[in-house]
Design a protein around this motif. Structure first.
Motif, mmCIF file in Angstrom:
data_model
loop_
_atom_site.group_PDB
_atom_site.id
_atom_site.type_symbol
_atom_site.label_atom_id
_atom_site.label_comp_id
_atom_site.label_asym_id
_atom_site.label_seq_id
_atom_site.Cartn_x
_atom_site.Cartn_y
_atom_site.Cartn_z
ATOM 1 N N SER A 1 -6.582 -1.077 -7.895
ATOM 2 C CA SER A 1 -6.660 -1.992 -6.856
ATOM 3 C C SER A 1 -8.181 -2.148 -5.524
ATOM 4 C CB SER A 1 -5.616 -1.661 -5.999
ATOM 5 O OG SER A 1 -5.550 -0.540 -5.302
ATOM 6 N N SER B 1 -12.628 -7.115 0.841
ATOM 7 C CA SER B 1 -13.204 -5.961 1.942
ATOM 8 C C SER B 1 -13.786 -4.908 1.565
ATOM 9 C CB SER B 1 -12.081 -5.910 2.936
ATOM 10 O OG SER B 1 -11.080 -5.251 2.627
ATOM 11 N N GLY B 2 -13.815 -4.319 0.499
ATOM 12 C CA GLY B 2 -13.726 -3.107 -0.003
ATOM 13 C C GLY B 2 -14.111 -2.805 -1.447
ATOM 14 N N GLU C 1 -8.559 -4.131 -1.575
ATOM 15 C CA GLU C 1 -8.418 -4.277 -0.690
ATOM 16 C C GLU C 1 -8.061 -6.001 -0.513
ATOM 17 O OE1 GLU C 1 -7.113 -2.351 1.438
ATOM 18 O OE2 GLU C 1 -6.982 -0.282 0.186
ATOM 19 N N ARG D 1 2.859 -8.814 0.761
ATOM 20 C CA ARG D 1 2.707 -7.298 0.372
ATOM 21 C C ARG D 1 3.908 -6.619 0.409
ATOM 22 N NH1 ARG D 1 -0.157 -7.432 5.521
ATOM 23 N NH2 ARG D 1 1.002 -6.339 6.511
ATOM 24 N N ARG E 1 0.872 -1.295 -0.239
ATOM 25 C CA ARG E 1 0.009 0.032 0.245
ATOM 26 C C ARG E 1 0.738 0.909 -0.402
ATOM 27 N NH1 ARG E 1 -1.645 3.211 4.017
ATOM 28 N NH2 ARG E 1 -0.919 2.464 5.411
ATOM 29 N N GLU F 1 -7.150 -9.227 2.184
ATOM 30 C CA GLU F 1 -6.185 -9.531 3.209
ATOM 31 C C GLU F 1 -5.174 -10.758 2.057
ATOM 32 O OE1 GLU F 1 -7.114 -9.020 5.910
ATOM 33 O OE2 GLU F 1 -8.533 -7.771 5.522
ATOM 34 N N THR G 1 -13.943 -1.749 -5.664
ATOM 35 C CA THR G 1 -12.328 -1.083 -6.561
ATOM 36 C C THR G 1 -12.635 0.759 -6.287
ATOM 37 O OG1 THR G 1 -12.944 -3.043 -8.397
ATOM 38 C CG2 THR G 1 -11.524 -1.081 -9.112
#
Length: 460
Positions: free
Chosen positions: A304, A417-418, A306, A314, A283, A308, A420
């Motif tokens: 992008s 979890s989110g 989100e 990462r 990130r 996990e 785009t």
């Protein structure tokens, strides 16, 4: 094909503008010779001196064209900041132009040049091209505005004084005013544009150097904050332990134990500082790449989701973003770039695509478009990805772009979890990632900025 076009695509934007401007003024020299130098030869039958006079006037025009081209080249070097203002070449051009124009006017007044078009073309043409070169030696617009009217009035006055006639004198003045004024405007704008482009280029380089200096100061400050206090305590407790040992006091052992504890703690804190400096978070790297490349003026879209992701995944993907961004700042010249992060079929896919293709880069013995660098950037990225069972693909894509794909399998499917998020800014990433700095991450502004914590970047 890349060898044929390398002389152009290998240049920066400022160098391209300068090359185009410089060869435009060289073309003016050829245009002057072709358009004006042949006029006396075409009208040699109308002159009593015939061919000798025509050749002399043609030679005068050729010498004037060459001298004007030299002045233009020196003036462009002055605009780019490589040499002093070319005062002597400018003086030589003014003297030769005045002498040639006066000679043509005298020949016209004495009847040697019976055809007025010959004298008019020589006088008007040489003065016009001279004004275009002289205006490059000026740094004030006000002075540029005075050049064409002053030359027109002076020439018209000289023609009138020589007794050629007011109508012809007015024709000389009007011709020089319009033709010279138009060329002065074009040449003045070209010089101003080249100067602005080079100033922007230097600003980009200065910003990159400032980013390096800022990162060095940050690292030095963090290291000082970690080690300064602990080293002071170690020095004091060691001195105390020495004094206690000399007195054979048992407390000296306790003090040395405390010194040992502080030393170990300092070692751990230094490792944390270095680890924070060298590790890459996905990130943070995406934000850092976009911010750094914003200064390069390259259109970028970061798309992008989100996911996990484990910390090691990462970090590995963050290195891909950092290294590809670093390499495009060093070697690429793109106008747009797309960075996409997706989760698919139990893996995460990071795609970096840009149109800054230059020379070839070897990828497993296969030559593909990209920056030709003798380093091991691709190999370094593959080693980092192999640590998390990932893979890296680099090669040309549709539409003449270069694409890098990093795929890392996940222990689970990975939950989104989110939604785009599409971010439009300025930034890019060089597709090949082939660079010597693959293992360091501090080779350019991309790695430097992205290594900073978000809170500190916001504070700065």
């Amino acid at each position: 094909m890349s060898r044929l076009t390398g002389w152009w695509v290998g240049r920066s934007s400022a160098a391209k503008v300068e090359l185009y401007t410089r060869w435009t003024f060289h073309f003016f020299a050829l245009l002057e010779i072709a358009a004006i130098g042949g006029v006396p030869l075409a009208q040699k039958e109308r002159s009593p001196l015939g061919l000798p006079l025509a050749l002399a006037l043609g030679l005068l025009v050729c010498v004037h064209a060459v001298l004007t081209a030299v002045l233009s080249s020196r003036a462009l070097d002055w605009i780019a900041g490589r040499r002093e203002r070319p005062v002597r070449p400018a003086t030589a051009v003014v003297a030769l132009t005045a002498a040639g124009a006066l000679t043509a006017i005298v020949l016209r007044a004495t009847g040697v040049l019976a055809d007025g078009s010959v004298a008019a073309s020589i006088v008007t043409g040489t003065i016009t091209f001279s004004l275009g070169a002289l205006v490059l030696c000026m740094d004030r617009v006000r002075h540029m505005l005075y050049v064409a009217p002053l030359a027109a009035l002076t020439t018209g006055a000289v023609v009138a004084v020589m007794g050629i006639g007011p109508a012809e004198a007015a024709g000389y003045a009007v011709g020089i005013l319009f033709s010279g004024g138009g060329l002065v405007a074009a040449c003045g704008f070209s010089g101003w544009l080249m100067k602005v482009v080079w100033e922007l280029e230097r600003s980009r380089e200065l910003k990159a150097r400032l980013a390096v200096a800022e990162e060095r100061l940050r690292f030095g400050r963090d290291l000082h904050d970690v080690m300064g206090r602990n080293l002071s305590v170690i020095a004091l407790k060691s001195e105390l332990a020495v004094q206690l040992a000399r007195r054979e006091r048992p407390e000296a052992v306790d003090q040395m134990i405390e010194v040992q504890r502080i030393a170990r703690e300092s070692q751990r804190e230094v490792r944390d500082v270095v680890r924070g400096y060298r590790e890459a978070d996905l990130r943070v790297e995406l934000e850092g790449a976009r911010g750094v490349l914003n200064a390069a003026g390259i259109t970028c879209a970061v798309d992008s989701v989100e996911l996990e992701l484990p910390a090691e995944v990462r970090s590995a993907l963050g290195w891909v973003v950092r290294e590809t961004t670093t390499n495009v700042l060093r070697h690429g010249d793109p106008s747009r770039c797309t960075i996409t992060l997706r989760g698919e079929e139990g893996s995460v896919l990071l795609t970096v695509e840009n149109d800054g293709v230059k020379d070839g880069v070897e990828d497993g013995g296969r030559e593909v478009p990209g920056p030709r660098v003798g380093g091991s950037g691709l190999a370094g990225l593959r080693e980092r990805l192999s640590a998390v069972a990932g893979s890296l693909e680099a090669g040309p894509a549709e539409g003449g772009t270069f694409r890098v794909r990093a795929r890392v399998p996940l222990p689970g499917t990975g939950s989104v979890s989110g939604a785009t998020a599409s971010v439009s800014g300025a930034g890019t990433a060089e597709g090949s990632g082939a660079d010597d700095g693959a293992g360091s991450g501090s080779g350019s502004g991309a790695g430097l900025v992205s290594a900073r914590p978000p809170a500190e970047r916001e504070a700065s």
